[in-house]
Design a protein around this motif. Structure first.
Motif, PDB file in Angstrom:
ATOM      1  N   PRO A   1       0.934  -1.323  -0.081  1.00  0.00           N
ATOM      2  CA  PRO A   1      -0.089   0.008  -0.088  1.00  0.00           C
ATOM      3  C   PRO A   1       0.945   1.350  -0.060  1.00  0.00           C
ATOM      4  N   GLU A   2       0.143   2.296  -0.407  1.00  0.00           N
ATOM      5  CA  GLU A   2       1.119   3.542  -0.526  1.00  0.00           C
ATOM      6  C   GLU A   2       0.763   4.430   0.874  1.00  0.00           C
ATOM      7  N   GLY A   3       1.841   5.247   1.177  1.00  0.00           N
ATOM      8  CA  GLY A   3       1.804   5.743   2.466  1.00  0.00           C
ATOM      9  C   GLY A   3       2.377   5.052   3.591  1.00  0.00           C
ATOM     10  N   SER A   4       3.288   5.705   4.599  1.00  0.00           N
ATOM     11  CA  SER A   4       3.839   4.862   5.844  1.00  0.00           C
ATOM     12  C   SER A   4       2.732   4.619   6.876  1.00  0.00           C
ATOM     13  N   ALA A   5       2.778   3.697   7.312  1.00  0.00           N
ATOM     14  CA  ALA A   5       1.876   3.117   8.519  1.00  0.00           C
ATOM     15  C   ALA A   5       2.614   3.926   9.983  1.00  0.00           C
ATOM     16  N   LEU A   6       3.875   4.232   9.640  1.00  0.00           N
ATOM     17  CA  LEU A   6       4.567   4.795  11.005  1.00  0.00           C
ATOM     18  C   LEU A   6       4.621   6.246  10.694  1.00  0.00           C
TER      19      LEU A   6
ATOM     20  N   ILE B   1      22.844   2.979   4.799  1.00  0.00           N
ATOM     21  CA  ILE B   1      22.079   2.185   5.535  1.00  0.00           C
ATOM     22  C   ILE B   1      21.091   2.707   6.241  1.00  0.00           C
ATOM     23  N   ALA B   2      21.193   3.970   6.794  1.00  0.00           N
ATOM     24  CA  ALA B   2      20.152   4.627   7.546  1.00  0.00           C
ATOM     25  C   ALA B   2      19.073   4.978   6.796  1.00  0.00           C
ATOM     26  N   ILE B   3      19.334   5.434   5.403  1.00  0.00           N
ATOM     27  CA  ILE B   3      18.284   5.743   4.402  1.00  0.00           C
ATOM     28  C   ILE B   3      17.658   4.665   4.080  1.00  0.00           C
ATOM     29  N   ALA B   4      18.385   3.512   3.681  1.00  0.00           N
ATOM     30  CA  ALA B   4      17.707   2.206   3.196  1.00  0.00           C
ATOM     31  C   ALA B   4      16.681   1.911   4.365  1.00  0.00           C
TER      32      ALA B   4
ATOM     33  N   LEU C   1      11.251   1.112   6.376  1.00  0.00           N
ATOM     34  CA  LEU C   1      10.152   1.390   7.620  1.00  0.00           C
ATOM     35  C   LEU C   1       9.020   2.195   6.744  1.00  0.00           C
ATOM     36  N   GLY C   2       9.164   2.956   5.865  1.00  0.00           N
ATOM     37  CA  GLY C   2       8.029   3.690   5.302  1.00  0.00           C
ATOM     38  C   GLY C   2       7.328   2.764   4.261  1.00  0.00           C
ATOM     39  N   ALA C   3       7.839   1.721   4.073  1.00  0.00           N
ATOM     40  CA  ALA C   3       7.144   0.626   3.024  1.00  0.00           C
ATOM     41  C   ALA C   3       6.363  -0.338   3.851  1.00  0.00           C
TER      42      ALA C   3
ATOM     43  N   PHE D   1       9.677  -4.539  -1.408  1.00  0.00           N
ATOM     44  CA  PHE D   1       9.017  -3.324  -0.677  1.00  0.00           C
ATOM     45  C   PHE D   1       9.758  -2.088  -1.122  1.00  0.00           C
ATOM     46  N   ASP D   2      10.826  -1.744  -1.431  1.00  0.00           N
ATOM     47  CA  ASP D   2      11.416  -0.535  -1.865  1.00  0.00           C
ATOM     48  C   ASP D   2      12.703  -0.926  -2.464  1.00  0.00           C
ATOM     49  N   ARG D   3      12.688  -0.717  -3.752  1.00  0.00           N
ATOM     50  CA  ARG D   3      13.807  -1.195  -4.771  1.00  0.00           C
ATOM     51  C   ARG D   3      14.922  -0.272  -4.399  1.00  0.00           C
TER      52      ARG D   3
END
Length: 173
Positions: free
Chosen positions: A9-14, A72-75, A80-82, A144-146
């Motif tokens: 789904p679009e949008g982060s749950a966090l 790594i932190a950005i990944a 987490l956003g996915a 989840f996020d390429r």
């Protein structure tokens, strides 16, 4: 497997602040452990080891790790956003997150094992396990996020190099 099972789904749950803290904190702790574990050992014990010709100068390591830890932190932030809000893909996301956290723990463990404990052989085992986990994390994150997965590729290359370097140092000492 149906399309619904792999749709994220679009949008982060966090919430944003929680994602940011959750992405930065484990990486910052890992970097701090690495720094504390190496500072006293680089000029003494590590300098006394026989090293292969492909061993980089000491200044390369903190520069490389600063860049890699940022990536790594950005990944992790992107993963987490996915997070899927619901559905069958949520289980796969939790597995990707667990793999991510295990490889961070192995990353944090390698430096004290190799540098503080002077356990070159045990360090080789830890770094080899780290390489496997980074590669698996890339594979699981891809779904989840390429971009997050791609951000981990230079890290995998560096860890592969570190594994080779650790093995060479073990053989030479």
């Amino acid at each position: 497997m149906t399309a619904a099972a792999t749709q994220v789904p679009e949008g982060s749950a966090l919430p944003r602040w929680l994602r940011l803290a959750a992405a930065i904190l484990p990486i910052a702790v890992t970097a701090a452990i690495g720094s504390v574990s190496t500072q006293a050992e680089i000029p003494g014990w590590y300098a006394s080891l026989n090293k292969p010709v492909f061993n980089p100068p000491d200044w390369v390591f903190p520069v490389a790790w600063t860049i890699l830890y940022t990536m790594i932190a950005i990944a992790l932030w992107r993963l987490l956003g996915a997070m899927p809000r619901t559905g069958p893909s949520r289980k796969g996301w939790w597995l990707a997150l667990a793999a991510f956290l295990v490889q961070i723990a192995l990353n944090a463990a390698w430096t004290p094992v190799f540098f503080s404990a002077h356990a070159i052989g045990a360090g080789l085992i830890v770094v080899a396990m780290l390489l496997v986990m980074v590669l698996w994390t890339i594979r699981l994150t891809w779904r989840f996020d390429r971009l997050a997965a791609w951000l981990l590729v230079p890290y995998a290359v560096w860890v592969a190099f570190a594994t080779l370097l650790n093995a060479a140092i073990l053989r030479m000492n």
